[in-house]
Design an enzyme around this catalytic site. Structure first.
Site, mmCIF file in Angstrom:
data_model
loop_
_atom_site.group_PDB
_atom_site.id
_atom_site.type_symbol
_atom_site.label_atom_id
_atom_site.label_comp_id
_atom_site.label_asym_id
_atom_site.label_seq_id
_atom_site.Cartn_x
_atom_site.Cartn_y
_atom_site.Cartn_z
ATOM 1 C CG ASP A 37 -11.254 -2.447 -16.767
ATOM 2 O OD1 ASP A 37 -11.235 -3.202 -15.551
ATOM 3 O OD2 ASP A 37 -10.728 -1.781 -17.165
ATOM 4 N NE ARG A 68 -8.716 5.953 -15.313
ATOM 5 C CZ ARG A 68 -8.957 5.291 -14.260
ATOM 6 N NH1 ARG A 68 -7.618 4.533 -13.161
ATOM 7 N NH2 ARG A 68 -10.243 4.626 -13.557
ATOM 8 C CB CYS A 113 -5.567 -5.335 -12.063
ATOM 9 S SG CYS A 113 -7.000 -3.587 -12.978
ATOM 10 C CG ASP A 148 -5.866 -1.160 -11.974
ATOM 11 O OD1 ASP A 148 -4.886 -1.053 -13.226
ATOM 12 O OD2 ASP A 148 -7.185 -0.525 -11.680
HETATM 13 C C1 GLA Z 1 -9.123 0.427 -13.798
HETATM 14 C C2 GLA Z 1 -9.268 -1.670 -13.115
HETATM 15 C C3 GLA Z 1 -10.566 -1.237 -13.093
HETATM 16 C C4 GLA Z 1 -10.731 -0.440 -12.549
HETATM 17 C C5 GLA Z 1 -10.476 1.089 -12.394
HETATM 18 C C6 GLA Z 1 -10.452 2.297 -10.571
HETATM 19 O O1 GLA Z 1 -9.701 0.718 -15.265
HETATM 20 O O2 GLA Z 1 -8.785 -2.205 -14.052
HETATM 21 O O3 GLA Z 1 -11.402 -2.798 -12.656
HETATM 22 O O4 GLA Z 1 -9.804 -1.050 -10.837
HETATM 23 O O5 GLA Z 1 -8.900 1.233 -12.418
HETATM 24 O O6 GLA Z 1 -10.227 3.341 -11.312
#
Ligand code: GLA
Length: 728
Positions: A549, A444, A527, A479
Site C-alpha cells: 500500500d 478494520r 492483495c 484483497d
Molecule cells: C487495502 C488495499 C488497498 C485498497 C483498500 C481498500 O488496504 O491494500 O489497495 O484496496 O484495501 O479498502
C-alpha cells in the site's frame, strides 16, 4: 536422467544443471542427508561422511558398530521419539498416548516429470522431460504410518522442489502435531540467516544475522504468510554478496502459518527446517487417509544472492504462475482507491477513466466501496451486490461504458471477509471464525469467514461468479485485510478445531482454483493490505500481486528490492500515486515515481485530471517508455547492482535477449560525495552495446568493468537507460 540411485553405496543423487542433492541409506534403515551444493559426480561411502563424535554420553544410539551417534546423524526426515534431540520434522501422537515415531527407509521410485500436489499450489512441468521426481518411502512399522518424501530435480533450472505426504496405513488414528516439508543440513555454521522482515506498508526488508548455536527462526502464526515474515529463508556464506559466495534459498509455496528454522548443534552442524508452523497445528489422520504438506523450493547459488533470485524468478515466472497472463503482456491500469477512497459515483469514475484512456492506460479498476452501503470500512463485506446510490445503473453499465471507451474494466473484492453490519452476517452469524462464548475481535471493523466450511466456500464462489458474469469484467483485485484471531469453527469437531488454520488455507486455495479456472480470461491480482500474503503459494492463482500500500517512490525502492529476492518483477504491482504521498507525506518527482513503478507491473493510483498539462505529457511518455521496456524488465535476468539497504542509491539491471535496461536512483542527495559508479553484469564481454538516447556505444567489457557514472548530488534523481546489442 537427473536422478540416480547407486545401489552399491545406497546413495541417491539428484542433479540439476549445476547443483547436486545427495542422500544415503545408512545401516539399511536411516535416510541421511549427505550434501547439497555445487554439482558433484560421486560421493564417498555414507559412513565416511558422518559427523561422528566421541561424546556418546547422554546420547543413546542403536548404531553401535560404527559409533555414530543418533543425535548427530543428518536425518533427512527426522521424527520425534528417537535419540535425536533436535527439532523434528515429524511429531505425532498415537491412540495409546505415545508420541514416539520411528521412521525407517522402506523403498523408492523414480518417475519422469512432476505430479501436482493434491489441493495445494506447487511448481509444475509442461512436459515430462522437464524434470524427474524421486519418491522415497519411510515407514513406522509399529503404527503403519508411511511417509513419502518427494524430490523434483528440474532439468534446466537449478531448483529442487520437495514435499511430503503422510499416509495412515495402520488401524488407528494418528494425531499429527508437526509435519514439516523439508529438513536439510549445512555441515558448518559460517552462514548468515537472511530473511524478509516487514510490516504493513514496509514489506520485505532484507535482514541478516550470523547463525548461532541453538535455534533461530522466523515464521507466522497469523493464518497468513503475513507482512511480517515471508515464507523464505536464505543461508549465505558470511562473505556472500550479490555476485559471489554460496547462498542457499528455501522458499515455501504456502500462504498460511509457516516456520523457517535453523538449529546449530554442539558440533556446529546446521539443521534447516521449513514448513507449516507446528504452533497451533494439529491434524487427525484416520486410517487410510493422507495428509499433503506444502512444497518447498530449494536453490543453491555459488554466485551470491543475485543468482539465487534469478533462479526463483525464472522458475516462478514460468512454472508456478499459470494461465493466459503468464506469458502475455498485462494491461497498464488505473485504480481509483487513492483518488476517491469511498467517495465516488459513476461520473467520477468515468472521468478518471476518460483521462487515463487519453494517455494510454488500458484498464480501469474500481476499488473498494461499490457494493452494499459501503461508504466507509465499517460495513457490507459479504454483500457483493452493487450500491445503486453510487452506481444507479450498476457495475454492468459502468463496465460497459468503460469497455465502449476502448478500456478494460476491473473490480475489487474482499471475499474472505464479513462485516458485522452486513446482510450476510445477519443471516449467518456463525459463518465467521470465532469461539463460542468469546468476543469476536474485529480488525478494520471486519471478521473472517470460515473457509474450512464447504457452504461458505460455495457462497463465495457463487457471489463472486454472479458479479463476474453480470458485466464485462476482465480483472479482479482480491484483497484480504486482516489476520485471524479467536481461531475456532462452528462446524469442526472438538478434536479438529486446531486443524482450522490449515483447513482455512485449503478452502481458500479451493475457492481460487474454482474461480480462476472458471474465468481464465480474467487477470487476478492478489492483495492483502498491500503485500501481506505475497507468497509463492498465491502466485499459483494470481500472476501478480499488489506489492505494498506504500506507493512512495523511496519506500518502494526498499520494498521492491527486498521483494525481488524471490519474486519476479512481472509479479509486482507497482503504481504511481499523487504527492505528497498518502503514506509518508513525501513529495518525489513524477519521473522518479514512474521510473520506480516501471520495475513492476505499471499502474496509476490517482486522478490524472488533477495533473498539469506538462505532467500529463510526462505520463503519456512514461507509458510509451514502459511499453518499450516491459518485456525486458518482466522476462529478463535481474541484477541488483546497488541496494537501497546499503546506501543512498539503488540500481537495477534487466537483461533479455538483445536488450538491457538499467535503472538508477539517487534516493537522498549528499554534497561533495562524487559521482556513483554503476557496473553492469551479465553482458557479453566482446559485444558492443548502443545506448538508445545518446547513441553512444560501449563494449560489454567496458560496461561491466569500468561502468557508468551517475550524479548523486540531486535528491530523487532517476534515470532509465536502454542498451541494445549491436548485431554484426
Ligand atoms: C487495502 C488495499 C488497498 C485498497 C483498500 C481498500 O488496504 O491494500 O489497495 O484496496 O484495501 O479498502
Amino acid at each position: 536422467m537427473s536422478i540416480i540411485y547407486d545401489s552399491n553405496d545406497s546413495v541417491f543423487y539428484l542433479h540439476t544443471p549445476k547443483t547436486s542433492y545427495v542422500m544415503g541409506i545408512y545401516c539399511e534403515k536411516y535416510l541421511l542427508h549427505l550434501y547439497y551444493g555445487k554439482k558433484i559426480d560421486k560421493f564417498p561411502k555414507v559412513s565416511e561422511h558422518l559427523p561422528v563424535a566421541e561424546q556418546l554420553a547422554f546420547s543413546p544410539t542403536d548404531i553401535d558398530k560404527t559409533g555414530a551417534c543418533t543425535n548427530l546423524l543428518p536425518m533427512e526426515y527426522p521424527c520425534y521419539g528417537s535419540a535425536d534431540f533436535r527439532t523434528p520434522a515429524f511429531h505425532a501422537e498415537y491412540e495409546n498416548g505415545s508420541a514416539v515415531t520411528k521412521l525407517e527407509y522402506s523403498g523408492y521410485e523414480i518417475i519422469k516429470g512432476k505430479k501436482p500436489l493434491c489441493g495445494l499450489p506447487a511448481t509444475y512441468v509442461e512436459a515430462s522431460d522437464e524434470a524427474d521426481t524421486l519418491l522415497i518411502t519411510l515407514c513406522d512399522k509399529l503404527t503403519g504410518l508411511e511417509i513419502v518424501l518427494s524430490y523434483t530435480a528440474f532439468n534446466t533450472i537449478d531448483a529442487i522442489a520437495k514435499s511430503v505426504t503422510v499416509k495412515n496405513k495402520g488401524k488407528e488414528k494418528i494425531n499429527i502435531k508437526s509435519v514439516l516439508s523439508s529438513t536439510t543440513y549445512l555441515f558448518d555454521k559460517d552462514y548468515d540467516f537472511v530473511h524478509l522482515e516487514g510490516a504493513w506498508a514496509r514489506e520485505r526488508n532484507i535482514q541478516k544475522r550470523p547463525l548461532m548455536n541453538g535455534i533461530m527462526a522466523v515464521g507466522s502464526k497469523r493464518v497468513s504468510s503475513s507482512h511480517n515474515h515471508s515464507p523464505f529463508l536464505a543461508l549465505a556464506r558470511t562473505y556472500a554478496t550479490e555476485s559471489q559466495g554460496d547462498v542457499y534459498g528455501f522458499s515455501l509455496v504456502y500462504s498460511g502459518n509457516h516456520i523457517e528454522q535453523t538449529e546449530v548443534n554442539s558440533v556446529d552442524v546446521t539443521r534447516v527446517n521449513i514448513g507449516i508452523n507446528p504452533f497451533g497445528f494439529n491434524w487427525l489422520l484416520e486410517p487410510l487417509e493422507e495428509f499433503q504438506a506444502p512444497e518447498v523450493v530449494l536453490t543453491y547459488s555459488d554466485e551470491g544472492f543475485g543468482k539465487m533470485s534469478r533462479i526463483y524468478h525464472k522458475l516462478y515466472r514460468t512454472r508456478l504462475v499459470r494461465g493466459r497472463y503468464r506469458d502475455i503482456e498485462r494491461p497498464v491500469l488505473i485504480n481509483n482507491w487513492e483518488a476517491t477512497y469511498f467517495d465516488f459515483n459513476e461520473e467520477k469514475i468515468l472521468n478518471i477513466a476518460k483521462k487515463a484512456k487519453s494517455v494510454g492506460v488500458e484498464l480501469m479498476v474500481l476499488d473498494d466501496g461499490w457494493f452494499g452501503k459501503r461508504n466507509s470500512d465499517n460495513c457490507s463485506l459479504g454483500d457483493w451486490v452493487v450500491d445503486r446510490n453510487k452506481l444507479p445503473d450498476g457495475t454492468e453499465s459502468l463496465a460497459q461504458k468503460i469497455t465502449d471507451m476502448g478500456m478494460k474494466f476491473g473490480l475489487w473484492f474482499e471475499p474472505e471477509m464479513i462485516s458485522e453490519d452486513s446482510e450476510l452476517y445477519r443471516h449467518h452469524p456463525d459463518w465467521c471464525i470465532h469461539v463460542e462464548g468469546r468476543p469476536r475481535t474485529p480488525s478494520r471493523n471486519q471478521l473472517v469467514l470460515d473457509l474450512s466450511r464447504q457452504e461458505v466456500c460455495d457462497y463465495i464462489v457463487e457471489a463472486v461468479t454472479s458479479v463476474l458474469k453480470s458485466a464485462p469484467i476482465s480483472y479482479v483485485k482480491w484483497d484480504y485485510n486482516r489476520n485471524i484471531s479467536e481461531i475456532g469453527s462452528a462446524s469442526l469437531s472438538c478434536q479438529r478445531q486446531q486443524e482450522l488454520p490449515h483447513r482455512y488455507i485449503l478452502g481458500l486455495y479451493n475457492v481460487l482454483e474454482r474461480l480462476t479456472s472458471a474465468f481464465p480470461e480474467i487477470l487476478f491480482e492478489g492483495c492483502s493490505g498491500g503485500g501481506g500474503r505475497f507468497d509463492a503459494g498465491m502466485l499459483y492463482y494470481y500472476p501478480q500481486y499488489w506489492t505494498s500500500d506504500n506507493t512512495d517512490a523511496i519506500e518502494r525502492l526498499y520494498i521492491q528490492h527486498g521483494t525481488s529476492m524471490v519474486m519476479p518483477s512481472s509479479t509486482m504491482g507497482a503504481h504511481i500515486s499523487a504527492v505528497p504521498n498518502h503514506q509518508v507525506g513525501r513529495t518525489t518527482p513524477l519521473k522518479m515515481r514512474g521510473d520506480v513503478a516501471m520495475a513492476g507491473q505499471l499502474g496509476y493510483e490517482l486522478d490524472l485530471n488533477t495533473l498539469t498539462d506538462e505532467e500529463i505529457e510526462t505520463v503519456r511518455q512514461q507509458i510509451i517508455l514502459y511499453k518499450e521496456i516491459r518485456e525486458t524488465v518482466h522476462k529478463g535476468d535481474m541484477y541488483r547492482l546497488k541496494s537501497p539497504f546499503d546506501g543512498m542509491n539503488t540500481a537495477w539491471e534487466y537483461a533479455y535477449k538483445n536488450t538491457v535496461v538499467l535503472m538508477y536512483f539517487t534516493m537522498f542527495a549528499r554534497c561533495q560525495m562524487g559521482k556513483v559508479c554503476v557496473k553492469l553484469c551479465g553482458l557479453d564481454e566482446n559485444t558492443q552495446y548502443i545506448e538508445k538516447n545518446s547513441r553512444r556505444k560501449y563494449s560489454g567489457n567496458y560496461l561491466m568493468n569500468v561502468g557508468l557514472y551517475f550524479d548523486s548530488s540531486k535528491e530523487f534523481h532517476s534515470e532509465i537507460l536502454i542498451f541494445d546489442k549491436v548485431l554484426s
